[in-house]
Design an enzyme around this catalytic site. Sequence first.
Site, mmCIF file in Angstrom:
data_model
loop_
_atom_site.group_PDB
_atom_site.id
_atom_site.type_symbol
_atom_site.label_atom_id
_atom_site.label_comp_id
_atom_site.label_asym_id
_atom_site.label_seq_id
_atom_site.Cartn_x
_atom_site.Cartn_y
_atom_site.Cartn_z
ATOM 1 N N THR A 91 0.863 -1.189 0.000
ATOM 2 C CA THR A 91 0.000 0.000 0.000
ATOM 3 C C THR A 91 0.899 1.237 0.000
ATOM 4 O O THR A 91 1.314 1.695 -1.048
ATOM 5 C CB THR A 91 -0.971 -0.009 1.199
ATOM 6 N N LYS A 116 4.088 -7.012 3.832
ATOM 7 C CA LYS A 116 3.860 -5.593 3.594
ATOM 8 C C LYS A 116 3.534 -4.913 4.904
ATOM 9 O O LYS A 116 2.997 -5.525 5.832
ATOM 10 C CB LYS A 116 2.739 -5.371 2.574
ATOM 11 N N THR A 166 2.275 -9.580 11.545
ATOM 12 C CA THR A 166 2.543 -8.384 10.765
ATOM 13 C C THR A 166 1.268 -7.909 10.089
ATOM 14 O O THR A 166 0.212 -8.481 10.272
ATOM 15 C CB THR A 166 3.643 -8.649 9.723
ATOM 16 N N ASN A 180 -0.095 10.495 6.601
ATOM 17 C CA ASN A 180 -1.322 10.055 7.255
ATOM 18 C C ASN A 180 -2.402 11.122 7.286
ATOM 19 O O ASN A 180 -3.589 10.805 7.386
ATOM 20 C CB ASN A 180 -0.988 9.550 8.662
ATOM 21 N N THR A 193 -7.565 11.400 1.480
ATOM 22 C CA THR A 193 -7.964 12.512 0.625
ATOM 23 C C THR A 193 -6.927 12.823 -0.448
ATOM 24 O O THR A 193 -7.202 13.607 -1.347
ATOM 25 C CB THR A 193 -8.182 13.776 1.484
#
Length: 389
Positions: A142, A168, A179, A384, A389
Amino acid sequence: MGFTSAALHCGIKAKTGALDLTVIAAERPVAAAGLFTTNLAQAAPVLLSKKHLQRTAGMTRAIVINSGCANACTGSQGLADAETMTREVAAALGCNVEDVLVASTGVIGVNLPMGRVAPGIRTAISQLARGRGSDMARAIMTTDPFPKEDAVRVETAAGTFAIGGTAKGSGMIEPNMATMIGLLTTDAQVPPALLRRALEESARDTFNAITVDGECSTNDTLFALASGASGVVIDDETYPALLEGLLTVSRKLAVDIVRGGEGATKVIRVTAQDARTSDDARRVARTIANSPLVKTAIHGGDPNWGRLIAVAGRAGVEFELSRAAVTIGSIVLFKDGRPHDEAAPEAAAYLKNDEIAVLVDLGAGTASSTVWTCDLSAEYVRINAEYRT
């Protein structure tokens, strides 16, 4: 290792060509184990995979993973979508639905675009092949800045077997299980109960010993699969070799998660030693590693040993200030109740490195534990603040 995989862009991620779906499969059901988030707000794929592992007594044929959408806090529709993902895999492979596990990672509170995911699963299964682990590593990312992979070969008197893995994770990292999303595979033959034991033991001091921001996700999942393709049977005699191999791969992946933490510029190894118990040492190391004051001081190159002592003292375990010590790198800044501020310039110079070691001696016993973390930067805040947005 007895597995095939495929990865593709099905349209969950907005960026054209960004891999966002992957499937790994075995020719037959194989031993499997899973560790999952302890967060009570558990995502649909977590709930479904736990149920499937229970129903099959630790056997699995395939795993399907998507990135870009967590399928978390999505109600009955989210659970139905996770079930559809497993049904699509099962239908294409000709196996039972319970033989398929599922994991998702990405934005919370958004439904999966199943009109794109379901056809993507069918296409992925038609493309299953060996040697595509690197595509899988990229498909589960991500905000990760780089993919994470590792593999080792393990020599035993019974023969040689391999262990590989990918993971990840970049933000929302304090896994109280394993994780964010991780997969370990081996071609050893391991009974499900023994595989579960090895996964729990190896995760304790690797995936469970990292933190980026102290946040436990809704989707944390770690799977392990054992195909048996090597013919090497794991029993009580060969178990230590399996565990050591899992530790080696898991430690590399776990530290890489910290290295790729959101906004990270430094990897920090925090060790608490001379604690009364191992649990006490682990608690102090994790408390220090999660302290914003410690993380920002290290980011700014400030050898503020007082913050380390203060955090150790509030961790809620036995602590002897008159016998305590703080070392940054090899530089002693506090020992036996007395500061050594004359060493501060040397410690400040050391903090310019991108690999930092911090040691706190509690003076209460002989146990020790290490947790890996990263610094806290303005870039973490930016990432973050803009995530949705």
